[in-house]
Design an enzyme around this catalytic site. Structure first.
Site, PDB file in Angstrom:
ATOM      1  CE  LYS A   1      -3.895  -2.029   2.443  1.00  0.00           C
ATOM      2  NZ  LYS A   1      -4.339  -2.458   3.774  1.00  0.00           N
TER       3      LYS A   1
ATOM      4  CD  GLN B   1      -3.807  -4.347   6.809  1.00  0.00           C
ATOM      5  OE1 GLN B   1      -3.826  -3.332   6.113  1.00  0.00           O
ATOM      6  NE2 GLN B   1      -4.207  -5.515   6.357  1.00  0.00           N
TER       7      GLN B   1
ATOM      8  CG  ASP C   1     -10.272   0.119   5.225  1.00  0.00           C
ATOM      9  OD1 ASP C   1     -10.093  -0.380   4.103  1.00  0.00           O
ATOM     10  OD2 ASP C   1      -9.498  -0.024   6.181  1.00  0.00           O
TER      11      ASP C   1
END
Ligand code: GUN
Length: 296
Positions: free
Chosen positions: A54, A98, A121
Site C-alpha cells: 500500500k 490494518q 476503508d
C-alpha cells in the site's frame, strides 16, 4: 464459448494512472498533496506485506504515505490517541487501520473513532449508514473495485439479477448495497442458504465472497453470467501451494460469459480503490470536485 477473462491487474493499473493524473492536477492547480496514513498494530506477516505494498503504491501515484507501526501490546488508549492525532492532521486525508487487530483491542471501537471523512476503508458506522441510505459516503475498497469492473464490462447493470454469496461487513453487505444502488435485483446468499446452487443459477451477476476455496461450481452458473471472484485462498494441491478463489475457475469459466481470475482479478483493484478513496477524501476535504469514475 469460453468466458471473457476480466483483467483486474490491467484495470487496476489504469485506475492508478487516473488517480496519479488527478493528484498531479491537485498539486499543480491547488498545491495540495493527498496523504494516506496506514496504522499497523503487531507483526502479522500477511498484514506487513499488504502495508508495504500500500505504501509503495501510494507514493507511486504521487501521494504522501505515512506508516505507523505499533507494538502488538499497544494499549487501546495509545491507539486511540494516535487516531485522534491523525484525525486532526490537515495533511492526512485518509486513515486505514490494518485489520485484524490483536485480540485485546476492540475493532469496532477503534474503527468508529476514525473521522468518517478520513475512513478510506468505509468501515465506520456512519459510512455504513450513509451507503445503506444512498447518501455520499466512503465506500469499502473491495466492493468498489468489483462495481468498477462490472460497470466497465457491462456498461449498465441496471435490472440485472445479482447474487452475492457471502454476508461479511467488509465485502458481502456493502457489495449488495452498491449493486442495489446501480438498480440490480439483489440477493445476499451465504453458506447456510437453502439450495444455494439453485439460487446462484438465477444470477446474471455472481459475486463470490464466502471465504471457502472453489465453492461456487460451474453447474451453478447461468450460461453467459458474469462471475466476480473475491476469494483469495491458499491451498495445497498435488504437493504444490496454490492461490484459488471462492469459485471453481475451470468449471465456471466454461459456462460464464465473463469471469475474474485469482490471482489477477479483484485483488489488485482493492489497493487501487484505496488510492481512489484517498483522492476522493482529499477533494471533499478541500471543497473540490470529486474525480469522475472513481467513486460509487
Ligand atoms: N485486512 C485485510 N484487508 C483489509 C482491508 O481492506 N482493510 C483493512 N483495514 N484491513 C484489511
Amino acid at each position: 464459448m469460453a468466458a471473457t477473462v476480466i483483467d483486474g491487474k490491467a484495470f487496476a493499473a489504469k485506475v492508478r494512472e487516473q488517480v496519479a493524473e488527478h493528484v498531479k492536477r491537485l498539486k499543480d492547480d491547488h498545491n495540495i498533496t493527498p496523504g494516506l496514513a496506514v496504522v499497523l498494530v503487531g507483526e502479522d506477516p500477511a498484514s506487513e506485506v499488504y502495508v508495504r505494498s500500500k505504501g509503495k503504491m501510494t507514493v507511486e501515484v504521487g501521494m504522501k504515505s505515512v506508516e505507523h507501526k505499533l507494538a502488538a501490546d499497544t494499549s487501546e488508549a495509545e491507539l486511540l490517541a494516535l487516531i485522534d492525532q491523525l484525525n486532526n492532521d490537515p495533511e492526512i486525508h485518509g486513515i486505514l487501520v490494518q485489520l485484524p487487530l490483536p485480540d485485546h483491542l476492540d475493532e469496532d471501537l477503534v474503527i468508529n473513532s476514525l473521522d468518517p471523512a478520513k475512513d478510506v476503508d468505509g468501515f465506520h458506522i456512519s459510512n455504513v449508514g450513509l451507503l445503506g441510505t444512498g447518501q455520499k459516503s466512503m465506500v469499502p475498497c473491495t466492493p468498489l473495485g468489483c462495481l468498477m469492473m462490472l460497470r466497465d464490462h457491462h456498461g449498465s447493470i441496471s435490472g440485472m439479477n445479482a447474487v452475492v454469496v457471502g454476508r461479511s461487513n467488509i465485502v458481502g453487505k456493502p457489495m449488495a448495497q452498491l449493486l442495489l444502488g446501480d438498480s440490480c435485483t439483489v440477493t445476499i446468499a451465504h453458506s447456510r442458504t437453502k439450495d444455494l446452487p439453485e439460487v446462484v443459477r438465477g444470477a446474471d451477476i455472481v459475486v463470490a465472497a464466502v471465504g471457502r476455496p472453489e465453492m461456487v461450481q460451474g453447474d451453478w452458473i447461468k450460461p453467459g453470467a458474469t462471475v466476480i471472484d473475491v476469494g483469495i485462498n491458499r491451498i495445497e494441491r498435488d504437493g504444490k501451494k496454490k492461490l484459488v478463489g471462492d469459485a471453481d475457475y475451470e468449471s465456471c469459466a466454461e459456462v460464464a460469459g465473463a469471469i475474474t481470475p485469482v490471482p489477477g482479478g479483484v485483488g489488485p483493484m482493492t489497493i487501487a480503490c484505496l488510492l481512489a478513496n484517498t483522492l476522493t477524501a482529499c477533494c471533499r476535504a478541500n471543497g473540490l470536485d470529486e474525480p469522475e469514475g472513481l467513486t460509487a
